[in-house]
Design an enzyme around this catalytic site. Structure first.
Site, PDB file in Angstrom:
ATOM      1  N   ARG A  47      38.963  46.624   4.597  1.00  0.00           N
ATOM      2  CA  ARG A  47      40.387  46.825   4.396  1.00  0.00           C
ATOM      3  C   ARG A  47      40.683  47.415   3.156  1.00  0.00           C
ATOM      4  O   ARG A  47      40.085  46.827   2.046  1.00  0.00           O
ATOM      5  CB  ARG A  47      41.050  45.276   4.426  1.00  0.00           C
ATOM      6  CG  ARG A  47      42.484  45.066   3.719  1.00  0.00           C
ATOM      7  CD  ARG A  47      43.048  43.807   4.013  1.00  0.00           C
ATOM      8  NE  ARG A  47      43.478  43.978   5.280  1.00  0.00           N
ATOM      9  CZ  ARG A  47      44.456  43.033   5.878  1.00  0.00           C
ATOM     10  NH1 ARG A  47      45.121  42.203   4.949  1.00  0.00           N
ATOM     11  NH2 ARG A  47      44.764  42.677   6.911  1.00  0.00           N
ATOM     12  N   HIS A  98      46.234  49.561  11.644  1.00  0.00           N
ATOM     13  CA  HIS A  98      45.763  48.153  11.662  1.00  0.00           C
ATOM     14  C   HIS A  98      45.290  47.790  12.927  1.00  0.00           C
ATOM     15  O   HIS A  98      46.023  47.245  13.785  1.00  0.00           O
ATOM     16  CB  HIS A  98      46.809  47.297  11.368  1.00  0.00           C
ATOM     17  CG  HIS A  98      46.463  45.773  10.776  1.00  0.00           C
ATOM     18  ND1 HIS A  98      45.171  45.633  10.828  1.00  0.00           N
ATOM     19  CD2 HIS A  98      47.136  44.699  10.686  1.00  0.00           C
ATOM     20  CE1 HIS A  98      45.049  44.351  10.535  1.00  0.00           C
ATOM     21  NE2 HIS A  98      46.364  43.881  10.225  1.00  0.00           N
ATOM     22  N   GLN A 126      44.789  44.228  14.476  1.00  0.00           N
ATOM     23  CA  GLN A 126      46.036  43.654  14.854  1.00  0.00           C
ATOM     24  C   GLN A 126      46.646  43.846  16.375  1.00  0.00           C
ATOM     25  O   GLN A 126      46.984  42.986  16.996  1.00  0.00           O
ATOM     26  CB  GLN A 126      47.287  43.928  13.872  1.00  0.00           C
ATOM     27  CG  GLN A 126      48.260  42.974  14.031  1.00  0.00           C
ATOM     28  CD  GLN A 126      48.119  41.499  13.751  1.00  0.00           C
ATOM     29  OE1 GLN A 126      47.590  41.071  12.817  1.00  0.00           O
ATOM     30  NE2 GLN A 126      48.513  40.656  14.650  1.00  0.00           N
ATOM     31  N   ASP A 185      57.824  44.001  11.081  1.00  0.00           N
ATOM     32  CA  ASP A 185      56.706  43.653  10.062  1.00  0.00           C
ATOM     33  C   ASP A 185      57.354  43.669   8.630  1.00  0.00           C
ATOM     34  O   ASP A 185      58.455  44.074   8.534  1.00  0.00           O
ATOM     35  CB  ASP A 185      55.556  44.750  10.242  1.00  0.00           C
ATOM     36  CG  ASP A 185      54.511  44.539   9.114  1.00  0.00           C
ATOM     37  OD1 ASP A 185      54.318  43.673   8.512  1.00  0.00           O
ATOM     38  OD2 ASP A 185      53.779  45.551   8.908  1.00  0.00           O
ATOM     39  N   CYS A 208      52.846  40.471  12.796  1.00  0.00           N
ATOM     40  CA  CYS A 208      51.554  40.411  12.545  1.00  0.00           C
ATOM     41  C   CYS A 208      51.060  39.394  11.299  1.00  0.00           C
ATOM     42  O   CYS A 208      50.263  38.909  11.188  1.00  0.00           O
ATOM     43  CB  CYS A 208      50.797  41.668  11.924  1.00  0.00           C
ATOM     44  SG  CYS A 208      51.762  42.553  10.466  1.00  0.00           S
ATOM     45  N   ARG A 233      43.719  36.953  16.580  1.00  0.00           N
ATOM     46  CA  ARG A 233      42.888  38.096  15.931  1.00  0.00           C
ATOM     47  C   ARG A 233      41.316  37.725  15.964  1.00  0.00           C
ATOM     48  O   ARG A 233      40.451  38.364  16.152  1.00  0.00           O
ATOM     49  CB  ARG A 233      43.105  37.945  14.577  1.00  0.00           C
ATOM     50  CG  ARG A 233      44.596  38.431  14.057  1.00  0.00           C
ATOM     51  CD  ARG A 233      44.560  39.926  14.206  1.00  0.00           C
ATOM     52  NE  ARG A 233      43.658  40.530  13.460  1.00  0.00           N
ATOM     53  CZ  ARG A 233      43.738  40.719  12.292  1.00  0.00           C
ATOM     54  NH1 ARG A 233      45.063  40.700  11.539  1.00  0.00           N
ATOM     55  NH2 ARG A 233      42.832  41.696  11.411  1.00  0.00           N
TER      56      ARG A 233
HETATM   57  N1  NVA Z   1      52.019  46.520   6.782  1.00  0.00           N
HETATM   58  C1  NVA Z   1      51.490  45.357   6.342  1.00  0.00           C
HETATM   59  C2  NVA Z   1      50.657  44.615   7.374  1.00  0.00           C
HETATM   60  C3  NVA Z   1      50.230  43.407   6.911  1.00  0.00           C
HETATM   61  C4  NVA Z   1      49.311  42.533   7.658  1.00  0.00           C
HETATM   62  C5  NVA Z   1      50.806  45.860   5.164  1.00  0.00           C
HETATM   63  O1  NVA Z   1      50.113  46.747   5.164  1.00  0.00           O
HETATM   64  O2  NVA Z   1      50.689  45.094   4.273  1.00  0.00           O
HETATM   65  N1   CP Z   2      48.077  40.111   9.906  1.00  0.00           N
HETATM   66  C1   CP Z   2      47.339  40.405   9.147  1.00  0.00           C
HETATM   67  O1   CP Z   2      46.306  41.305   8.985  1.00  0.00           O
HETATM   68  O2   CP Z   2      47.167  39.357   8.248  1.00  0.00           O
HETATM   69  P1   CP Z   2      46.382  39.085   6.587  1.00  0.00           P
HETATM   70  O3   CP Z   2      47.025  40.332   5.913  1.00  0.00           O
HETATM   71  O4   CP Z   2      46.795  37.789   6.216  1.00  0.00           O
HETATM   72  O5   CP Z   2      44.954  39.530   7.172  1.00  0.00           O
END
Ligand code: NVA
Ligand code: CP
Length: 305
Positions: free
Chosen positions: A108, A135, A138, A223, A263, A291
């Site tokens: 990540r 992502h 997800q 989101d 998500c 997930r």
């Molecule tokens: N769009 C959000 C998704 C978090 C799971 C982010 O990138 O922070």
């Molecule tokens: N939806 C998701 O990726 O959650 P986290 O940021 O908690 O991993």
């Protein structure tokens, strides 16, 4: 010497084709039933997954770590705070070393090029656990959740309300792979960039009108308005996005059996009202659990190919 087989990576949803995606989703549903029945197969026995987090996480970490453990393997958590990555070790060097000691890597991070560079130097499968651009894990969970509740997404209409962000870009790829139309409503200037839309133009309708996007939709998705890395813009974005909250009133324009997904983490009273998040149309908790099941199926798939 026989050259080593190139590893199969999962950096975007497009790293699987329609048939493979369908097989992963069906397997995820199967593995979920097995796990719930206490009959988890030892698919990852003796396997180790390294998880590199340059951004925070709750679901991604727990779903991978628990999923691997339930299938008989082990996961190692690495953050930039306590690994040499945080001190500037080149990603290519880290990739060669980490990949030589584990069976899979999940990352990540911020720039999507970071996971691409890591994958280039990794001799084991690399999984994108979220970048600024995509992502894909997800989306596996979202697709599984829709299929479990309503069947195939083919021919359906999905409304994306809010920011044209990494989740939105990934939904656009899913539209092509799962054969649905995606109607995106964002404030002006927050639409997904052309590079993410142009290849799928036939699948995508973009406007600045949430009502238009949600009208008769089968699935409504939103989101956070400020993704990780955009914390400084949070207050400003809250003003700009204020007309884009998914409320009961907005949901009433969708099909009567429309589902709501997010998500998570969700900000009640911002991108979604508390009453929408907690209605039966909202499948966010199952989406989160999925997930783990979807990623279990994905890991099995990547190791087998
Ligand atoms: N769009 C959000 C998704 C978090 C799971 C982010 O990138 O922070
Ligand atoms: N939806 C998701 O990726 O959650 P986290 O940021 O908690 O991993």
């Amino acid at each position: 010497m026989v050259p080593a087989k190139a590893p199969r990576h999962f950096l975007t949803l497009n790293d699987v084709n329609k048939t493979e995606l369908n097989a992963i989703i069906q397997r995820a549903i199967e593995l979920k039933a097995l796990l719930r029945a206490g009959k988890a197969p030892e698919l990852l026995k003796d396997k180790v997954l390294a998880m590199i987090f340059e951004k925070n996480s709750t679901r991604t970490r727990v779903s991978f770590e628990s999923g691997v453990a339930k299938l008989g393997g082990q996961a190692i958590f690495l953050s930039t705070k306590d690994s040499q990555l945080g001190r500037g070790e080149p990603i290519e060097d880290a990739a060669r070393c980490i990949a030589s000691m584990v069976d899979m890597v999940m990352i990540r991070t911020y720039a999507h090029t970071t996971v691409q560079r890591f994958a280039e130097y990794s001799r084991v499968p690399v999984i994108n656990g979220l970048t600024d651009e995509y992502h894909p894990c997800q989306l596996l969970a979202d697709i599984q959740t829709y299929v479990e509740h309503r069947g195939s997404l083919a021919g359906k209409t999905v409304a994306w309300v809010g920011d044209g962000n990494n989740m939105c870009n990934t939904y656009i790829q899913a539209a092509e792979l799962c054969d649905f139309e995606i109607r995106i409503a964002t404030p002006k200037g927050f639409e997904p960039e052309d590079i993410y839309v142009t290849p799928y133009k036939k699948r995508v309708k973009i406007s600045n009108d949430p009502k238009k996007a949600v009208a008769s939709a089968d699935l409504v998705v939103t989101d956070t308005w400020a993704s990780m890395g955009q914390e400084d813009e949070k207050k400003q974005r809250e003003k700009i996005f204020s007309g884009y909250q998914v409320t009961k009133e907005l949901m009433s324009l969708a099909k009567p059996d429309a589902l709501f997904m997010h998500c998570l983490p969700a900000y009640r009273g911002k991108e979604v009202s508390a009453d929408v998040l907690d209605t039966p149309d909202s499948v966010v908790w199952e989406e989160a659990e999925n997930r783990m099941h979807a990623q279990n199926a994905l890991m099995e798939f990547l190791l087998a190919h």
